[in-house]
Enzyme design. Structure first.
Site, short mmCIF file in Angstrom:
data_model
loop_
_atom_site.label_atom_id
_atom_site.label_comp_id
_atom_site.label_asym_id
_atom_site.label_seq_id
_atom_site.Cartn_x
_atom_site.Cartn_y
_atom_site.Cartn_z
N GLU A 196 -30.92 -24.93 9.49
CA GLU A 196 -30.81 -23.99 8.37
C GLU A 196 -31.13 -22.56 8.81
O GLU A 196 -30.42 -21.62 8.43
CB GLU A 196 -31.72 -24.44 7.24
CG GLU A 196 -31.31 -25.80 6.68
CD GLU A 196 -31.64 -25.99 5.22
OE1 GLU A 196 -30.73 -25.81 4.40
OE2 GLU A 196 -32.81 -26.31 4.92
N GLU A 206 -31.70 -34.15 5.93
CA GLU A 206 -32.41 -34.25 4.67
C GLU A 206 -31.98 -35.44 3.81
O GLU A 206 -32.81 -36.13 3.22
CB GLU A 206 -32.25 -32.94 3.88
CG GLU A 206 -33.13 -31.80 4.38
CD GLU A 206 -32.57 -31.09 5.60
OE1 GLU A 206 -33.20 -30.15 6.10
OE2 GLU A 206 -31.47 -31.50 6.10
#
Length: 266
Positions: free
Chosen positions: A120, A140
């Site tokens: 990210e 995730e």
């Protein structure tokens, strides 16, 4: 220069090198690291002698994502930074380049793991270099979590949507060659040389007119979601004044005299 227990800062000429420095945890994010990152971005923005930034990790890893315990400020390192987070509740998102875009170009030098929160942060950088054994991925969903660092918005704008959705929905790892193949990174180099390549690219940027570099970067991002007509108008508005700077005059003079230009940001 700034820096914390988990984020080291050094200068390489006109390049600010920020190193995620928690190798025993594969540079998983801690409050200390995030505070250091944010301070590094601000230092680069405010210091006109800095023309580029390189972000890398210590100990053969880039970043393995969030350490929830460390992010909560547990332990001696975190406690001393709680007041910073309390004063600016958005600090962690700015540090991860979700809510802050540095004026200067940011080059990522990746070795080893660059997963979850690491991938990210990567999406907030401008140019990306990776060692051939680097690993990328957004894990995730495998843990029943959401990649809230910006990936559901940014990734589909940076790589084809089919690849973005596969990465987001499978939670599987990607090697450096595959990551380059889908456009997530730009260079794959021998292991242990990603930082060298990133610094080489930074030097090429540093040799260019800094006002032009910053204006070009801003134009690329600001016009990304505009129509072509609006984008071209915005580009002209931002770019035309660059021709009146002393940097532009120095560039033309140096070209005519067949010498390297000396830019002074004016």
């Amino acid at each position: 220069m700034s820096g914390t227990e988990h984020l080291t800062v050094r200068r390489e000429g006109a390049t600010l090198v920020l190193t995620l420095n928690r190798p025993q945890a594969k540079n998983a994010l801690s409050l200390s690291m995030l505070v250091g990152l944010y301070d590094g971005w601000i230092e680069a923005d405010e210091d006109e002698a800095i023309r580029s930034i390189v972000l890398t990790g210590a100990g053969g890893a880039f970043c393995a994502g969030m350490d929830l315990k460390a992010l909560a400020g547990k332990g001696m390192e975190g406690e001393r930074y709680r007041d910073r987070l309390k004063a600016d509740p958005d600090l962690h998102w700015k540090a991860m380049l979700r809510h802050h875009r540095p004026r200067k170009p940011v080059i990522a030098a990746v070795e080893g793991y660059c997963v979850a929160g690491g991938t990210e942060i990567l999406q907030g950088t401008d140019i990306r270099v990776a060692g051939e054994s680097a690993t990328f991925g957004l894990f995730e969903v495998k843990r029943g979590l959401f990649p809230i660092g910006g990936s559901t918005v940014r990734l589909q704008r940076q790589i084809p949507r089919t690849h973005a959705l596969e990465m987001l929905l499978t939670g599987r790892p990607y090697g450096a060659r595959e990551a380059a193949g889908i456009g997530l990174i730009g260079h794959v180099v021998p292991d242990g040389t990603a930082l060298d390549k990133a610094l080489e690219i930074a030097e090429q940027i540093n040799a260019c007119g800094p006002l032009a570099v910053e204006a070009v970067k801003a134009s690329v991002y600001d016009t990304a979601e505009m129509t072509e007509t609006d984008g071209l108008a915005a580009e002209l508005k931002r770019g035309w004044p660059i021709f009146d700077t002393t940097d532009a005059k120095e560039g033309a003079r140096a070209f005519a005299q067949k010498r390297p230009p000396v830019y002074k940001r004016a």
